[in-house]
Design an enzyme around this catalytic site. Structure first.
Site, PDB file in Angstrom:
ATOM      1  N   TYR A 142     -13.299  23.564  -9.253  1.00  0.00           N
ATOM      2  CA  TYR A 142     -13.906  22.347  -9.805  1.00  0.00           C
ATOM      3  C   TYR A 142     -15.106  21.966  -8.927  1.00  0.00           C
ATOM      4  O   TYR A 142     -14.981  21.865  -7.704  1.00  0.00           O
ATOM      5  CB  TYR A 142     -12.827  21.259  -9.762  1.00  0.00           C
ATOM      6  CG  TYR A 142     -13.199  19.893 -10.266  1.00  0.00           C
ATOM      7  CD1 TYR A 142     -13.597  19.685 -11.583  1.00  0.00           C
ATOM      8  CD2 TYR A 142     -13.113  18.783  -9.431  1.00  0.00           C
ATOM      9  CE1 TYR A 142     -13.905  18.410 -12.038  1.00  0.00           C
ATOM     10  CE2 TYR A 142     -13.408  17.506  -9.885  1.00  0.00           C
ATOM     11  CZ  TYR A 142     -13.803  17.329 -11.194  1.00  0.00           C
ATOM     12  OH  TYR A 142     -14.107  16.073 -11.650  1.00  0.00           O
TER      13      TYR A 142
ATOM     14  N   LYS B 100      -6.001  13.485 -16.527  1.00  0.00           N
ATOM     15  CA  LYS B 100      -6.092  14.372 -17.689  1.00  0.00           C
ATOM     16  C   LYS B 100      -4.826  14.253 -18.548  1.00  0.00           C
ATOM     17  O   LYS B 100      -4.622  13.247 -19.174  1.00  0.00           O
ATOM     18  CB  LYS B 100      -6.371  15.799 -17.211  1.00  0.00           C
ATOM     19  CG  LYS B 100      -7.561  15.885 -16.221  1.00  0.00           C
ATOM     20  CD  LYS B 100      -8.889  15.583 -16.885  1.00  0.00           C
ATOM     21  CE  LYS B 100     -10.035  15.324 -15.911  1.00  0.00           C
ATOM     22  NZ  LYS B 100     -10.256  16.329 -14.885  1.00  0.00           N
TER      23      LYS B 100
ATOM     24  N   ASP C 292      -5.060  23.533  -7.525  1.00  0.00           N
ATOM     25  CA  ASP C 292      -5.432  22.483  -8.469  1.00  0.00           C
ATOM     26  C   ASP C 292      -4.783  22.899  -9.784  1.00  0.00           C
ATOM     27  O   ASP C 292      -5.233  23.822 -10.456  1.00  0.00           O
ATOM     28  CB  ASP C 292      -6.965  22.389  -8.596  1.00  0.00           C
ATOM     29  CG  ASP C 292      -7.389  21.239  -9.510  1.00  0.00           C
ATOM     30  OD1 ASP C 292      -6.611  20.889 -10.425  1.00  0.00           O
ATOM     31  OD2 ASP C 292      -8.504  20.714  -9.325  1.00  0.00           O
TER      32      ASP C 292
ATOM     33  N   ARG D 256       0.798  -1.221   0.000  1.00  0.00           N
ATOM     34  CA  ARG D 256       0.000   0.000   0.000  1.00  0.00           C
ATOM     35  C   ARG D 256       0.840   1.286   0.000  1.00  0.00           C
ATOM     36  O   ARG D 256       0.613   2.159  -0.818  1.00  0.00           O
ATOM     37  CB  ARG D 256      -0.994  -0.014   1.163  1.00  0.00           C
ATOM     38  CG  ARG D 256      -2.018   1.117   1.075  1.00  0.00           C
ATOM     39  CD  ARG D 256      -3.041   1.031   2.196  1.00  0.00           C
ATOM     40  NE  ARG D 256      -2.384   0.985   3.468  1.00  0.00           N
ATOM     41  CZ  ARG D 256      -2.655   0.124   4.447  1.00  0.00           C
ATOM     42  NH1 ARG D 256      -3.608  -0.766   4.313  1.00  0.00           N
ATOM     43  NH2 ARG D 256      -1.990   0.160   5.574  1.00  0.00           N
TER      44      ARG D 256
HETATM   45  C1  LIG Z   1     -11.147  16.262 -13.734  1.00  0.00           C
HETATM   46  C2  LIG Z   1     -10.675  17.212 -12.721  1.00  0.00           C
HETATM   47  C3  LIG Z   1     -10.489  16.810 -11.411  1.00  0.00           C
HETATM   48  C4  LIG Z   1     -10.864  15.439 -10.911  1.00  0.00           C
HETATM   49  O1  LIG Z   1     -10.086  14.463 -11.474  1.00  0.00           O
HETATM   50  P1  LIG Z   1     -10.564  12.916 -11.483  1.00  0.00           P
HETATM   51  O2  LIG Z   1      -9.295  12.207 -11.794  1.00  0.00           O
HETATM   52  O3  LIG Z   1     -11.600  12.815 -12.550  1.00  0.00           O
HETATM   53  O4  LIG Z   1     -11.103  12.616 -10.140  1.00  0.00           O
HETATM   54  C5  LIG Z   1      -9.998  17.736 -10.527  1.00  0.00           C
HETATM   55  N1  LIG Z   1      -9.725  18.997 -10.897  1.00  0.00           N
HETATM   56  C6  LIG Z   1      -9.887  19.411 -12.160  1.00  0.00           C
HETATM   57  C7  LIG Z   1      -9.552  20.814 -12.518  1.00  0.00           C
HETATM   58  C8  LIG Z   1     -10.381  18.545 -13.117  1.00  0.00           C
HETATM   59  O5  LIG Z   1     -10.602  18.975 -14.347  1.00  0.00           O
END
Ligand SMILES: *Cc1c(COP(=O)(O)O)cnc(C)c1O
Length: 396
Positions: free
Chosen positions: A113, A210, A185, A60
């Protein structure tokens, strides 16, 4: 392009992307770090079992595959340590939980987000944290919002869907003065185009789902921290038992190898599409930070080294039915959430109800576009098809 940054051992970023998280000599010369699956790690003797003086103790906390990605991302972001999580949202959640305490106060950008807001409403509130949303364009004026009990400032630049560029250096200066950590973020900027730590941020969060994975085939999150934040996040991350799947980490490592070339294409094609869209009579506004006429452009130029392929447009006031006709006429653009993969995407959005500190009142329907790696002329023709359908019957 940010190729002059030294991410590891004095190499440029593009060279580092080909080298980080690999050690062929440790794997009989095989170029890529293999996928190690496993929970149990055997100790060689009772003394070592007691001292735990080994590289890996249990599956883990980490294994050779997940550690390769952790070290690669920490070096790329310029932070001290990276923690992996099963999704971008869980990376945000562990960051917020780390600084959550009853009676504490947190500042979150109003353009964040939306699932981040949901976490604050469902979990932070229950823990007795007072969450205050602030105007993303607040800049140094955030100093007036910071209180004695403020535990964290969360930023996201550009803002989800609406693309406000925040003055991160100014926010970090104000927060540092008050001894409050700042998280970002940084999914849009990626470690390549927004150097979070160089701008004063303490924690940089990636939805690696992403651009880092880059092919829409895995979900993954990463929290990269400076030294003080790493100690705090490590404790909560370990307590929650968060870990990332080795196969997904392998895909993220593979994504890193081509990140710079993919990003450059997303940037160029995205900007070309944004410029073309700005000239269309159906479009009222284009929200793309790299467009000189767009809001936030000056800050983007000052702080970013490139642009992602994700931006939004505001249409003239067409009825919903016409927008649906437009979307249904598209052959290349897919309709779907997430972004950062090779394919172009389009989704309508309305964040009117989500905002609490600012007002979002567009003049028409809003669409978020992700420009993928397709031929730009094909993408323009596809949107021309869409615009023809939009203008069909029922134009206002
Ligand atoms: C998609 C996204 C997230 C969340 O990511 P996941 O991997 O889908 O949980 C967080 N912040 C931003 C800006 C995003 O576009």
């Amino acid at each position: 392009m940010g190729t002059d940054e030294e991410a590891d051992g004095g190499f440029g970023v593009e060279t580092s992307l080909t080298r980080l998280g690999r050690n062929p000599r440790a794997y009989s010369g095989f170029v890529n770090t293999p996928i190690v699956r496993g929970s149990t790690v055997l100790f060689p003797d009772a003394e070592t079992l007691e001292s735990r003086d080994v590289e890996y103790t249990y599956g883990r906390p980490s294994n050779p595959t997940t550690r390769a990605l952790e070290t690669a991302l920490a070096a790329l972001e310029g932070g001290a340590r990276t923690f992996l999580t099963p999704s971008g949202l869980s990376a945000i959640a562990v960051t917020l939980l780390t600084f959550a305490e009853s009676g504490g106060h947190m500042l979150i950008a109003d353009s964040v987000y939306q699932p981040t807001r949901r976490f604050a409403a469902r979990v932070l509130k229950r823990l007795g944290v007072e969450v205050e949303y602030y105007d993303p364009l607040i800049g140094s004026r955030i100093a007036a919002q910071i209180r004695q009990n403020t535990k964290l400032v969360l930023t996201e630049s550009p803002g989800s869907q609406t693309f406000e560029i925040q003055d991160i250096p100014a926010i970090c200066r104000a927060a540092r003065g008050a001894g409050v950590p700042v998280a970002i973020d940084n999914t849009w900027g990626t470690p390549l185009y927004f150097r979070a730590f160089a701008h004063g941020v303490n924690i940089s969060i990636q939805s690696a789902t992403k651009y880092i994975v880059g092919h829409a085939d895995a979900l993954l999150g990463a929290v990269t921290c400076d030294e003080p934040a790493a100690a705090a996040v490590a404790s909560t991350h370990e307590a929650l038992g968060l870990c990332a799947n080795s196969e997904d980490c392998f895909l993220a490592l593979r994504g890193l190898r081509t990140l710079a070339v993919r990003m450059e294409r997303h940037w160029r094609s995205g900007l070309a599409m944004a410029e073309w869209l700005a000239s269309r009579p159906e479009v009222a506004k284009v929200l793309h930070p790299a467009l000189p006429v767009a809001p936030g452009h000056e800050l983007w130029k000052r702080d970013f080294r490139g642009a992602a392929g994700l931006f939004s447009i505001i249409l003239k006031p067409y009825p919903k039915k016409a927008v649906h006709r437009m979307l249904n006429a598209l052959q290349i653009f897919g309709m779907g959430y997430s972004w950062g993969g090779f394919e172009s995407l389009i989704v309508p959005f309305d964040c009117t109800a989500a905002r609490t500190a600012t007002v979002w009142k567009p003049e028409g329907p809003a669409l978020r576009l992700h420009i993928g790696l397709e031929d730009v002329d094909d993408l323009k023709r596809d949107l021309e098809r869409g615009f023809a359908a939009l203008a069909g019957n029922g134009t206002v």
